[in-house]
Design an enzyme around this catalytic site. Structure first.
Site, PDB file in Angstrom:
ATOM      1  N   SER A   1       0.841  -1.187   0.000  1.00  0.00           N
ATOM      2  CA  SER A   1       0.000   0.000   0.000  1.00  0.00           C
ATOM      3  C   SER A   1       0.883   1.247   0.000  1.00  0.00           C
ATOM      4  O   SER A   1       1.685   1.414  -0.911  1.00  0.00           O
ATOM      5  CB  SER A   1      -0.956  -0.032   1.200  1.00  0.00           C
ATOM      6  OG  SER A   1      -1.946   0.957   1.089  1.00  0.00           O
TER       7      SER A   1
ATOM      8  N   GLU B   1      -9.234  -5.330  -4.070  1.00  0.00           N
ATOM      9  CA  GLU B   1      -8.614  -4.392  -3.131  1.00  0.00           C
ATOM     10  C   GLU B   1      -9.651  -3.558  -2.367  1.00  0.00           C
ATOM     11  O   GLU B   1      -9.504  -3.306  -1.178  1.00  0.00           O
ATOM     12  CB  GLU B   1      -7.667  -3.441  -3.884  1.00  0.00           C
ATOM     13  CG  GLU B   1      -6.489  -4.116  -4.563  1.00  0.00           C
ATOM     14  CD  GLU B   1      -5.285  -4.254  -3.648  1.00  0.00           C
ATOM     15  OE1 GLU B   1      -5.394  -3.926  -2.447  1.00  0.00           O
ATOM     16  OE2 GLU B   1      -4.228  -4.708  -4.136  1.00  0.00           O
TER      17      GLU B   1
ATOM     18  N   HIS C   1      -7.910  -5.437   0.419  1.00  0.00           N
ATOM     19  CA  HIS C   1      -6.661  -4.717   0.615  1.00  0.00           C
ATOM     20  C   HIS C   1      -5.993  -5.129   1.927  1.00  0.00           C
ATOM     21  O   HIS C   1      -6.611  -5.092   2.991  1.00  0.00           O
ATOM     22  CB  HIS C   1      -6.955  -3.209   0.623  1.00  0.00           C
ATOM     23  CG  HIS C   1      -5.732  -2.350   0.590  1.00  0.00           C
ATOM     24  ND1 HIS C   1      -4.835  -2.374  -0.451  1.00  0.00           N
ATOM     25  CD2 HIS C   1      -5.259  -1.419   1.469  1.00  0.00           C
ATOM     26  CE1 HIS C   1      -3.874  -1.498  -0.221  1.00  0.00           C
ATOM     27  NE2 HIS C   1      -4.101  -0.907   0.945  1.00  0.00           N
TER      28      HIS C   1
END
Length: 557
Positions: A209, A343, A453
Site C-alpha cells: 500500500s 482491493e 486490501h
C-alpha cells in the site's frame, strides 16, 4: 489438537520476542547494542532481534518539517530489546478521532538475523497506512516466516501525516520528509547491516500500500542510487491516484488557519507550526484532511502526501512519475509488482449514512475521470461521463455496491499498477502477480468476495492469533519462498528450485516482451499458475480513454 499446538507455538513466540535472553553484543559506528534471543513461529529457528535502534536525531524543534539528520553516537551499551513507539498518528485513513497516539521521537530501526556473523541477503520492509498510520513493530509485522528462509529482515519507522508530508511547495518546506526518513534508513542499512550478518550489496526493499508506493518512489529517486538491488511493490505504485498530492500548499496554510496562524508567508507558517504542541497539530491536520475528503475527490490524491518537489539537492522527486517510468529514468532493478483480487471490497459494506458523500460524483462527473488524465475541463467531463456509463450504466454510483467496488478496484489499483508493469518492463524484469487466494487466516469469517486490501499480508507475516489451515500454510510457504528467492537471486523461481514451489516457473515481463499488448502474471490462488491480461475488459476501456482524452506526460495514471 493440532490447532491447540499451533496456538501454543504462537503464544510462545509472542512471549519470546519480548526478550527473555540476550543476543550477541553488536558494535556499529554509533556504539554497542544488545538484543534478544527468540525462536520463529513455525519451524522454531533461533534468531536475534535488535529493535529500537536510533537512525536519526529526534525530529523536533527546528527538525520538525525538515530532512532527517543522522543520530549522534551513544555511550555505553544500547538496550535494543524492545520496539520503540510508533510515529504520531490518529488512526488509519481519515478519522474523526481525537485520540492521538505515537510520538515525534520515533525514528528507530529494527534488525532480525539468524546469523550475525553471516553474509545473508537483506529484506527491508516499509509499512503501509496511507502515509497516515502504521508501525514497524513485531506485533504488527512478525517476520518469522522470512527469517526461516535465511534472510536478514529490517524494518523502521518513518514520519506520517503532517509531520512526514507537510509541504509549502517551495524551498521553505519542500516536503516528503517521511520518504527522506526512508532514504536515511536505507543509508543506515548500507553502512551497518554487515555487523548483523547481512550483505549490504544484496538488499531488497519491499512494502505494501503506502509502503508499496514508497518503494516505487525510492526507485525513482536519485537519492537511493546503489542502496538496493531489487524491489517488491505490493498493492502500491507511484502511479496510483492516492500516491500523489497536488494541493499540499493549500492544505498546509489551511492547517495554519485552523490554528489561528494568519499569514501568506511560508517561512512564518512553518516557524509557527513548529511551535504548536504535536497533539494539537495532529488533530488540526486530521480535521482539515477530513474536510478535504468531504469537499474534494475521494478517488483523487490525498490531502497531505507525496509531492513533486522544487529542484534542490535533497529532493526525492522533481519530475512527473509516469514520465520517469516511461523513459526508463528509474533504478532498473528487478521488480515484483502486484495487487489483490478485490482491493476495495470494503466499499461493498459502505454504511448507508456515508452514501451522501458520493452524491457529488453523480452531480459532477469530472470527479470520476482519472485524476491524472488531463487538466482540460471539457475532456474531464467527457471522460467522467464515459466512466459513469461503463461502470454504473449512468445510475447513481452507490445504487449497486458491487459496481462501486469494481470501479474502486480498477481505478485505484489495477489500472495504475498494471501500467507500472507495462512501463517498467521496457527496461527491466518485472514479475507481475494477482493475489487471489481466499484462505482462513486472511479472512476467518469470509466477510468479503475476493481478497481485500492488505489481506495478503497475513500470508507473509505473523499478524494475528488465527490458526492457519494446512492450505493456508502451503500458501504462506510458497509466497515467502518466492519473495526470499527474489531477494537472494533476483528471480522468484530460480533453478534448481525447492520442493515447496512444485516446479512453478514465474515468467517475467521483460524488455523482450510486449507487456503493453500481453502482460503475464502469476495468479496466486489455491493453485499458483501463469495467466495473461488481468481485468482485461476494464484495461481496454481505460486504454481507449487515455488514448482519446489523455494529455501525457502524466503524474499518476
Amino acid at each position: 489438537m493440532k490447532k491447540l499446538q499451533f496456538f501454543v507455538i504462537f503464544a510462545l513466540s509472542s512471549t519470546l520476542i519480548r526478550g527473555q535472553e540476550t543476543a550477541p553484543l553488536i558494535t556499529i559506528s554509533d556504539g554497542e547494542l544488545i538484543g534478544s534471543v527468540n525462536y520463529t513461529y513455525h519451524e522454531k529457528v533461533l534468531y536475534y532481534a535488535y529493535r529500537g535502534i536510533p537512525f536519526a536525531k529526534k525530529p523536533i524543534g527546528d527538525l520538525r518539517f525538515a530532512s532527517p539528520v543522522k543520530n549522534d553516537p551513544w555511550t555505553g551499551t544500547l538496550d535494543a530489546t524492545k520496539d520503540k513507539v510508533a510515529c504520531t498518528q490518529i488512526g488509519l485513513f481519515y478519522s474523526s478521532s481525537t485520540n492521538v497516539t505515537g510520538s515525534e521521537d520515533c525514528l528507530y530501526i529494527n534488525v532480525y538475523s539468524t546469523n550475525v556473523t553471516g553474509n545473508l541477503p537483506v529484506m527491508v520492509w516499509i509499512y503501509g497506512g496511507t502515509l497516515l498510520g502504521g508501525s514497524s513493530d513485531y506485533q504488527t509485522y512478525g517476520p518469522d516466516y522470512f527469517l526461516e528462509k535465511g534472510v536478514v529482515y529490517v524494518s523502521f519507522n518513518y514520519r506520517l501525516g503532517i509531520f512526514g508530508f507537510l509541504s509549502t511547495e517551495d524551498l521553505t518546506a519542500p516536503g516528503n520528509w517521511g520518504l527522506k526518513d526512508q532514504v536515511l534508513a536505507l543509508n543506515w542499512v548500507n553502512q551497518n547491516i554487515k555487523s548483523f550478518g547481512g550483505d549490504p550489496n544484496q538488499v531488497t526493499i519491499f512494502g505494501q500500500s503506502a509502503g508499496g508506493y514508497s518503494v516505487s518512489y525510492l526507485a525513482l529517486s536519485n537519492l537511493t542510487t546503489g542502496l538496493f538491488k531489487g524491489a517488491i511493490l505490493e498493492s502500491g505504485s507511484s502511479l496510483m491516484p492516492v500516491a500523489h498530492t497536488t494541493n499540499a500548499r493549500v492544505t498546509a496554510f489551511s492547517v495554519g488557519l485552523s490554528l489561528g496562524i494568519y499569514t501568506l508567508s511560508s517561512k512564518t507558517l512553518v516557524q509557527k507550526l513548529r511551535q504548536v504542541d504535536y497533539k494539537t497539530l495532529k488533530i488540526a491536520e486530521s480535521n482539515v484532511s477530513n474536510t478535504y475528503v468531504l469537499l474534494n475527490n475521494f478517488f483523487g490524491g490525498t490531502a497531505m502526501g507525496v509531492v513533486t518537489e522544487p529542484v534542490h539537492p535533497g529532493a526525492i522527486i522533481t519530475k512527473k512519475n509516469w514520465e520517469l517510468l516511461s523513459t526508463g529514468k528509474f533504478h532498473r532493478v528487478p521488480l515484483i509488482v502486484g495487487f489483490t483480487s478485490n482491493e476495495t471490497a470494503i466499499l461493498a459494506s459502505l454504511p448507508e449514512q456515508l452514501s451522501p458523500l458520493f452524491i457529488k460524483y453523480d452531480i459532477d462527473v469530472t470527479l470520476l475521470a482519472p485524476s491524472g488524465l488531463t487538466q482540460n475541463y471539457i475532456k474531464k467531463v467527457r471522460a467522467g461521463a464515459e466512466v459513469k456509463n461503463y461502470f454504473f450504466d449512468n445510475f447513481n454510483i452507490t445504487r449497486d455496491p458491487k459496481r462501486l467496488v469494481q470501479f474502486g478496484n480498477v481505478n485505484q489499483f489495477v489500472r495504475p499498477i498494471r501500467e507500472t508493469v507495462v512501463q517498467c518492463s521496457k527496461f527491466t524484469n518485472v514479475y507481475f502477480y494477482e493475489f487471489a487466494y481466499k484462505g482462513h487466516v486472511g479472512d476467518p469469517n469470509n466477510t468479503t468476495l475476493g481478497v481485500f486490501h492488505a489481506e495478503d499480508l497475513k500470508y507473509e507475516f505473523i499478524m494475528s492469533d488465527v490458526t492457519p489451515t494446512p492450505a493456508d500454510m502451503k500458501t504462506i510457504q510458497k509466497v515467502v519462498t518466492l519473495w526470499t528467492n527474489f531477494a537472494k537471486t533476483g528471480n522468484p523461481t530460480p533453478s534448481p528450485q525447492s520442493d515447496v514451489l512444485e516446479g512453478l516457473i514465474w515468467e517475467p515481463n521483460d524488455p523482450s516482451s510486449n507487456a503493453a499488448a500481453t502482460v503475464k502474471y502469476l495468479n496466486i490462488d489455491t493453485n499458483f499458475s501463469m495467466k495473461t491480461n488481468p481485468f482485461q475488459e476494464d484495461w481496454i476501456f481505460y486504454e481507449n480513454l487515455y488514448n482519446t482524452l489523455g494529455d501525457p506526460p502524466y503524474i499518476t495514471y
